[in-house]
Design an enzyme around this catalytic site. Structure first.
Site, PDB file in Angstrom:
ATOM      1  N   SER A 161       6.146   7.505   5.410  1.00  0.00           N
ATOM      2  CA  SER A 161       7.110   6.620   4.938  1.00  0.00           C
ATOM      3  C   SER A 161       7.573   6.445   3.891  1.00  0.00           C
ATOM      4  O   SER A 161       8.163   5.281   3.043  1.00  0.00           O
ATOM      5  CB  SER A 161       6.754   5.443   5.247  1.00  0.00           C
ATOM      6  N   HIS A 215       3.972   2.618  -1.851  1.00  0.00           N
ATOM      7  CA  HIS A 215       5.348   2.650  -2.084  1.00  0.00           C
ATOM      8  C   HIS A 215       5.647   1.428  -3.219  1.00  0.00           C
ATOM      9  O   HIS A 215       5.448   1.513  -4.371  1.00  0.00           O
ATOM     10  CB  HIS A 215       6.044   1.517  -1.168  1.00  0.00           C
ATOM     11  N   ASP A 239       0.475  -3.579  -1.538  1.00  0.00           N
ATOM     12  CA  ASP A 239       1.261  -2.486  -1.717  1.00  0.00           C
ATOM     13  C   ASP A 239       1.522  -1.899  -2.980  1.00  0.00           C
ATOM     14  O   ASP A 239       2.172  -1.796  -3.527  1.00  0.00           O
ATOM     15  CB  ASP A 239       2.730  -2.613  -0.801  1.00  0.00           C
TER      16      ASP A 239
END
Length: 430
Positions: free
Chosen positions: A142, A397, A394
């Site tokens: 990702s 990311h 998160d």
């Protein structure tokens, strides 16, 4: 390969011949060896042309004899990003911090300043011009997708990306076409680069990796790819069983299984080495279409506390100089990638075809940006109904726009340097 459409009529050719200008004895025996040593052993240390920057022509900024983009600091910059969360339609929702209601915006106004050279603002027109008629592929997890979407958003400010292919769960295999320059940009989901079976809620709670064979979902398309950006790391932290030569090599975090615990560092190295070896062997076997390969180094997370136990990344400014050191797992993962890329550089010199490889060393500059993650804004307006005791964050990311845009900014400078070198070689040819 089952997940990509045929790519016909897509080709590129480069004929590189090297010659040296006559130097004085001093330059030949003193300066040149030093330059070669630094080029081989320091990421992004490269000779630059004595021309000033010109975004319309893709020239390299005059930075002196060497430029190390890895060494620098974040400085406040009121200019801001090229795009925002509402003008780009390719951002994964979990990284669209603006549209998800993140209230602070200071994280958008920082610029990476290398210590001894300049890092120009990303020029999307120059990027598309230099990659005209090329196919660029992001391979990995990702983080590869995160970097891909950053690039798409910056390029979209001058040319519309048309989605021409999508496949797989959560559209993990996608391709866009920039008609203005006939540029293809693809993403291939391959969190290990080698063949692997991801854990699922229906199967065993661990991954299975086969470290002696690459993932053919991307490898089968190598003939049609001109540039690759590899990015892996975080998936190797999960429980896994490793296989090599048809038998169990060992495992990581698998107490319930009767296998030898070997951790994940060695397997990460094996996976990177196998991927690079495959690319170099297949693309270097002939003098047809060459390939350029980047390896993006490990991207640190910034959880303060356990990620699944209300761990958060609530800082709103970069770390100051000396406030955070690169150490532990972050340093080890980066070291493995840098070392393997140096081996790949040596291997690439011995093949028939043109294979250029370069490390995209972003670990240190990313480590200093705890403010650049979505945090709780991985969800839209997470506090609209009040503050909860437990909100998932998160901290892996990156917000788009955000610090990850700098990764592509640096990558463009390396591409520009390659282009200048290629033009020099052409002029030197008889």
């Amino acid at each position: 390969m089952g997940v990509t459409s045929p790519l016909k009529g897509h080709s590129s050719s480069h004929s590189l011949t090297t010659k040296l200008f006559p130097y004085s004895l001093y330059a030949l025996y003193v300066l040149l060896p030093v330059a070669l040593f630094r080029f081989c052993f320091h990421p992004f240390l490269s000779s630059t042309s004595p021309t000033h920057s010109s975004s319309s022509k893709g020239e390299v900024v005059q930075n002196g004899p060497f430029c190390n983009y890895n060494n620098g600091r974040w400085i406040h910059d009121k200019t801001g990003p090229l795009y925002n969360g509402t003008t780009c339609g390719t951002i994964k929702e979990g990284q669209n911090c603006i549209s998800h209601g993140r209230p602070d915006s200071d994280y958008l106004y920082w610029r990476w300043k290398p210590r001894r050279c300049k890092l120009p603002r990303f020029d999307p027109y120059t990027f598309l011009t230099l990659l005209t008629n090329k196919h660029i592929a992001f391979l990995g997890d990702s983080m590869a997708r995160n970097q891909l979407e950053s690039l798409l958003c910056m390029l979209a400010t001058v040319s519309k990306p048309n989605l021409v292919y999508t496949s797989g769960e959560d559209n993990k295999f996608r391709r866009w076409h920039f008609a203005s320059h006939n540029v293809l940009v693809s993403v291939y989901w391959s969190p290990f680069l080698v063949q692997g079976v991801e854990k699922s809620k229906y199967g065993p709670n661990y991954n299975e990796l086969y470290v002696d064979s690459v993932d053919e979902r991307w490898a089968a398309d190598l003939d049609h790819i001109d540039m690759i950006i590899l990015s892996i790391g975080h998936w190797f932290l999960h429980p896994a069983v490793y296989y090599q030569s048809g038998s169990v090599l060992g495992c990581h975090h698998c107490k319930a299984l009767n296998h030898t615990e070997i951790g994940f560092y060695g397997v990460t190295r094996k996976a990177i080495r196998m991927a690079l070896k495959t690319i170099i062997e297949r693309k270097g076997a002939n003098d047809g279409n060459g390939i350029d390969v980047f390896l993006t180094t490990f991207s640190p997370s910034h959880f303060e506390g356990e990620w699944d136990k209300v761990g958060a990344c609530s800082r709103t400014k970069p770390y100051r100089r000396g406030e955070r050191r690169l150490e532990g797992m972050d340093a080890e993962m980066r070291a493995i990638e840098v070392e393997e890329m140096e081996v790949a550089k040596l291997n690439a010199r011995g093949v028939k075809g043109r294979v250029r490889v370069e490390i995209l060393d972003v670990t240190k500059l990313s480590l200093l940006r705890p403010d650049g993650h979505p945090g709780p804004y991985m969800y839209a307006f997470p506090f609209a109904n009040g503050v909860y005791n437990r909100v998932q964050n998160d901290c892996v990311h990156w917000c788009l726009p955000g610090p990850i845009d700098t990764w592509n900014q640096i990558m463009l400078q390396v591409i520009k340097r390659w282009n200048v070198h290629s033009r020099r070689v052409v002029r030197l040819m008889p």
